[in-house]
Design a protein around this motif. Structure first.
Motif, PDB file in Angstrom:
ATOM      1  N   HIS A 109       0.842  -1.199   0.000  1.00  9.30           N
ATOM      2  CA  HIS A 109       0.000   0.000   0.000  1.00  9.30           C
ATOM      3  C   HIS A 109       0.875   1.245   0.000  1.00  9.30           C
ATOM      4  N   ILE A 117      -8.314  -8.214  -1.175  1.00 11.58           N
ATOM      5  CA  ILE A 117      -8.355  -9.254  -0.137  1.00 11.58           C
ATOM      6  C   ILE A 117      -9.413 -10.278  -0.515  1.00 11.58           C
ATOM      7  N   SER A 121     -15.837 -10.017   4.087  1.00 12.62           N
ATOM      8  CA  SER A 121     -15.659  -8.622   4.516  1.00 12.62           C
ATOM      9  C   SER A 121     -16.060  -8.410   5.969  1.00 12.62           C
ATOM     10  N   VAL A 126     -10.221 -10.201   8.286  1.00 16.72           N
ATOM     11  CA  VAL A 126     -10.220  -9.391   7.070  1.00 16.72           C
ATOM     12  C   VAL A 126     -10.359  -7.910   7.423  1.00 16.72           C
ATOM     13  N   ASN A 130      -7.570  -5.096   6.395  1.00 17.54           N
ATOM     14  CA  ASN A 130      -7.951  -3.886   5.664  1.00 17.54           C
ATOM     15  C   ASN A 130      -7.474  -2.627   6.388  1.00 17.54           C
ATOM     16  N   CYS A 133      -4.183  -0.854   5.219  1.00 14.46           N
ATOM     17  CA  CYS A 133      -4.093  -0.099   3.951  1.00 14.46           C
ATOM     18  C   CYS A 133      -5.135   1.006   3.968  1.00 14.46           C
ATOM     19  N   ASN A 135      -8.059   1.004   5.066  1.00 20.26           N
ATOM     20  CA  ASN A 135      -9.397   0.494   4.709  1.00 20.26           C
ATOM     21  C   ASN A 135      -9.743   0.737   3.239  1.00 20.26           C
ATOM     22  N   ALA A 137      -8.876  -1.454   0.728  1.00 14.30           N
ATOM     23  CA  ALA A 137      -8.793  -2.700  -0.042  1.00 14.30           C
ATOM     24  C   ALA A 137     -10.128  -3.029  -0.708  1.00 14.30           C
ATOM     25  N   LYS A 138     -10.033  -3.737  -1.824  1.00 14.48           N
ATOM     26  CA  LYS A 138     -11.222  -4.299  -2.470  1.00 14.48           C
ATOM     27  C   LYS A 138     -11.356  -5.728  -1.954  1.00 14.48           C
ATOM     28  N   ILE A 139     -12.481  -6.019  -1.294  1.00 15.53           N
ATOM     29  CA  ILE A 139     -12.677  -7.313  -0.642  1.00 15.53           C
ATOM     30  C   ILE A 139     -13.661  -8.151  -1.449  1.00 15.53           C
TER      31      ILE A 139
END
Length: 655
Positions: A109, A117, A121, A126, A130, A133, A135, A137-139
C-alpha cells in the motif's frame, strides 16, 4: 464394531492456542485484561475466560486502564495507534500468519499498489487486514465478484487471502483476476495449518460412512470444513458440543470420521470421542475419568511436557532482533538466541526462516529465568553434522562445507554446524598464496582425521582436487588435437609465458606465441583470470603438455612480406637488437630484418654499437626476402649510397 477416526490436525491451531494461553496467563497474574472482540469463535472457551475475569469489549471508549489482549484475528493499524495514545499495554495474540499479511499489505500500500483481499468482509481477520491499507482494499469472496471487480487497466495490484479461506476457491478468484489487464502479484497467505486441516477433511470424508465436524456455528474455518465434508460424505453433521450430537443417527457398524475447526478446544473434541467410543464399543475406558474437568484443565492436559535435552519440533512465531520465538505446544514459548541459531556465524535468522515455519530444536533449559524455554537450533545442526562427518570419515565419502574463516595455517569450513579445519597444504594440489579467495565459498572435501572426543576434525581437498584434475585431464586429452581452437582462462603469468586453464588442465602460451609483434613481458597483453581464445599448437599426451598460441595466422605479416618488401626497395625500420654480426631492424610488428655488420657503413665496422643505437630509426635497402625461413637481409650502407647518388643528381640538374 464401529471405527472412529479423528483427523490429526483437528482443533486448535498454534495461533489460537497461543492467544488462549496468553489470556489465561494474564488472568493468573491477576491483571485486569480486556479482549478486543471475542478471543475465538467458541462460546465454551470465551464463556470460561469471562468467568475467570476476561472482559470482552468492542470499543476503547471508557477504557482507561488494564491490558488489551489482541485476539489471533489481529486488528488494524488505527487501533494500535489508539491504544498507544491511551497508554494501554497491549498483549498481542495476533497469529504470526496474520501478522505476515499485515506487513505485506502495508508495504505494498505504501508503494501505491492496489490491495485486493480474498475473504469475508465481515470476518474480523479481514477487517484487521484492511486496516493496514487505510481500509482501501477491495474485498471479494467469490470468482463472480472477482470477475465483476472494476480495476484500472495497467495498474499494479496485489491479492492476499484470509488465512482460513478455501484453497480451491482462492485459485478460481486468482484465475478470474488474471484475465484482467492489470499487473497482479499473488500472495497465497492461507495458513499451512488450514490447508492441512482441509486436506485431511477431504481425505477422511471420502473414506467414512458418517462425518462429524465440531466447531462454533460462527467459525469461518469450521463452516468451510462442513462444506468440504458434505461434498464427499452426505451424512455430515455439524455440532458445537456433545449436546448437539444425536447418537441415534449412528450405528455400531459405521465408519465415523471426526474433525474440528481451529477454534475448537481439546476438551470438546475429547468429550465427543469418549462418548462415541463408549456408546458403540467401549473401546476407550476411563478416558479423563467421570469427574468434571474445567476447560483450563483440559487445555493444560493438551500441552506437551518438556525436559532439558529434549529434541522437539515447533512452529516459528516471530523473529525480533534476530531472536526466534517458537511455539512448542508448551505453556511457555521457546526462544532461540542469535548465537544458538546456527554454527555458521554468517547465517541471519530472519533471512532463512519466517513465522509459520516448522523447526526442530534442542531444549537447553525449560526455564531461562524469564519464563521462556531456552532453545538451540545450532546443537541440532551439530549433532546431525557430527553424525554426517563421522559417517563420511568411516566411508571415505565427500562432505560439503561453507568456508567461514581464514585462519593461520588454513581454512575453517562449517558442515551442518560443525567446524572443520582444512590446512593450507590440503586446500589444493598446489600452493595458494591468498586463501581469502575461498571465504564464503562452498567446498567439497574429505575428512582425513577425526577425534570426536577432542572435537578435532581435519578436512583435506588435495587428493580430491588431484582426482578431479586427473579425470578432467583424461577427458581433455581425449578430445583435443593440434590445429584447433579452444577457449580458456589465464590461470598464471610468468616471465616466459602464460598458463591457460582449458578445463582442469593448463596449457602454455610461450611469450613468442603471444603476438606477431615484439613483447618483453606477458603482462603487456594478458592478465590472470582473463578469458582467451587460443590455437593448440602441440599436444604431448605422454608428458601431459599442451602448447598454445594467441597468434592469428590470418594476421601473419609474413604472408605479404614478399610484396611489401620487394628486393631493391628502400624502407625505414627501427633498430631493436644488437648482435656481434650485425643489427636487427623491425620493419613492422612481427617482421624483423638483419643488417649484417658489413652492410652497416661504407667503412670497416668493429662493433654494430659503434654506428647504431637501439631505438634508432634508419633507412635500409632490401637485399633478400625468404618468407619460409622468415628472414630479410637489409643494407644500411647501400641505402645511404643510393641517397647520396640521388642528391648528387639533384645538384647537377640544378647546375
Amino acid at each position: 464394531m464401529s471405527k472412529i477416526t479423528v483427523a490429526q490436525s483437528a482443533g486448535f491451531c498454534f495461533g489460537v492456542k497461543r492467544a488462549i494461553e496468553m489470556a489465561y496467563q494474564q488472568i493468573e497474574n491477576n491483571e485486569k485484561t480486556y479482549s478486543y472482540g471475542p478471543l475465538i469463535h467458541n462460546k465454551e472457551v470465551t464463556g470460561d475466560l469471562e468467568k475467570k475475569g476476561l472482559t470482552i469489549i468492542e470499543s476503547l471508549d471508557n477504557i482507561f486502564e488494564g491490558a488489551i489482549l489482541v485476539r489471533s484475528h489481529g486488528i488494524g493499524k488505527a487501533l494500535y495507534d489508539a491504544l498507544e495514545e491511551k497508554g494501554l499495554p497491549v498483549v498481542d495474540g495476533t497469529c504470526p500468519f496474520v501478522k505476515k499479511i499485515h506487513s505485506i499489505v502495508k508495504e505494498n500500500h505504501d508503494a501505491n499498489k492496489g490491495i485486493i483481499i480474498a475473504g469475508s468482509s465481515q470476518h474480523p481477520e479481514v477487517v484487521g487486514i484492511n486496516g493496514w491499507c487505510e481500509n482501501a482494499a477491495k474485498i471479494i469472496e467469490t470468482p463472480e465478484e472477482a470477475s465483476a471487480l472494476d480495476l484500472q487497466d495497467g495498474a499494479e495490484y496485489i491479492i492476499v487471502v484470509q488465512t482460513t479461506f478455501r484453497q480451491s476457491r482462492f485459485d478460481e478468484i486468482v484465475a478470474e483476476l488474471k484475465k484482467k489487464k492489470i499487473h497482479l502479484l499473488v500472495f497465497n497467505t492461507i495458513c499451512s495449518a488450514t490447508e492441512k486441516r482441509q486436506a485431511e477433511a477431504v481425505s477422511l470424508s471420502q473414506n467414512v460412512d458418517k462425518m462429524i465436524v465440531i466447531g462454533d456455528k460462527k467459525s469461518s474455518n469450521t463452516q468451510k470444513l462442513v462444506e468440504i465434508c458434505r461434498k464427499n460424505c452426505e451424512n455430515t453433521v455439524h455440532i458445537e458440543t456433545i449436546c448437539d450430537l444425536v447418537l441415534n443417527n449412528f450405528s455400531k457398524n459405521d465408519k465415523i470420521g471426526i474433525t474440528a475447526g481451529a477454534s475448537t478446544p481439546p476438551a470438546i473434541i475429547k468429550e465427543v470421542v469418549v462418548t462415541m467410543s463408549e456408546a458403540f464399543d467401549n473401546a476407550v475406558q476411563n478416558l479423563g475419568g467421570s469427574e468434571e474437568i474445567s476447560f483450563e484443565q483440559m487445555l493444560e492436559e493438551s500441552l506437551v511436557t518438556l525436559h532439558t535435552g529434549d529434541v522437539v519440533k515447533g512452529t516459528v512465531i516471530q523473529v525480533v532482533n534476530e531472536e526466534v520465538s517458537v511455539n512448542l505446544g508448551y505453556k511457555s514459548d521457546g526462544v532461540i538466541p542469535r548465537g544458538e541459531f546456527s554454527g555458521d556465524p554468517t547465517v541471519i535468522p530472519s533471512k532463512v526462516i519466517q513465522p509459520g515455519d516448522e523447526i526442530e530444536v534442542f531444549v537447553v533449559r525449560v526455564n531461562d529465568g524469564d519464563g521462556n524455554v531456552l532453545l538451540s537450533k545450532k546443537r541440532i545442526e551439530a549433532q546431525k553434522g557430527m553424525e554426517e562427518i563421522e559417517a563420511a570419515f568411516n566411508e571415505k565419502s565427500v562432505v560439503t562445507g561453507t568456508v567461514t574463516e581464514v585462519v593461520k595455517g588454513g581454512l575453517i569450513a562449517v558442515v551442518n554446524g560443525v567446524r572443520v579445519f582444512i590446512p593450507s597444504s590440503q586446500v589444493s594440489n598446489r600452493f595458494i598464496e591468498d586463501l581469502s579467495v575461498f571465504k564464503g565459498q562452498e567446498l567439497d572435501f574429505n575428512i582425513i582425521e577425526m577425534d570426536r572426543v577432542k572435537r578435532r576434525i581435519i578436512g583435506g581437498r588435495k587428493a580430491l582436487v588431484e582426482k578431479e584434475i586427473s579425470a578432467k585431464r583424461a577427458t581433455l586429452f581425449a578430445s583435443i588435437e593440434a590445429g584447433v581452437k579452444a577457449t580458456g582462462k589465464v590461470s598464471r603469468l610468468t616471465d616466459f609465458g602464460a598458463f591457460v586453464d582449458l578445463g582442469g588442465v593448463d596449457g602454455l602460451i610461450h611469450i613468442s606465441e603471444m603476438s606477431w609483434g615484439r613483447i618483453t613481458n606477458p603482462k603487456e597483453i594478458l592478465k590472470e583470470g582473463q578469458a582467451v581464445e587460443v590455437l593448440i599448437l602441440d599436444v604431448d599426451k605422454e608428458k601431459g603438455k599442451i602448447s598454445l598460441s594467441l597468434k592469428d595466422n590470418n594476421m601473419n605479416p609474413w604472408n605479404l612480406a614478399v610484396e611489401k618488401y620487394a628486393v631493391g626497395t628502400i624502407v625505414e625500420g627501427k633498430v631493436v637488437r644488437m648482435v656481434p654480426f650485425g643489427a636487427f631492424v623491425e620493419l613492422e610488428p612481427g617482421v624483423d630484418g638483419l643488417v649484417h655488420i658489413s652492410q652497416i657503413a661504407n667503412k670497416h665496422v668493429v662493433k654494430p654499437e659503434d654506428e647504431l643505437k637501439v631505438g634508432q630509426v634508419i633507412s635500409v635497402k632490401v637485399l633478400e626476402v625468404n618468407t619460409e625461413q622468415k628472414k630479410i637481409s637489409l643494407s644500411k650502407r647501400q641505402a645511404e649510397a643510393l641517397a647520396e647518388e640521388a642528391a648528387e643528381e639533384v645538384v647537377e640538374t640544378e647546375a
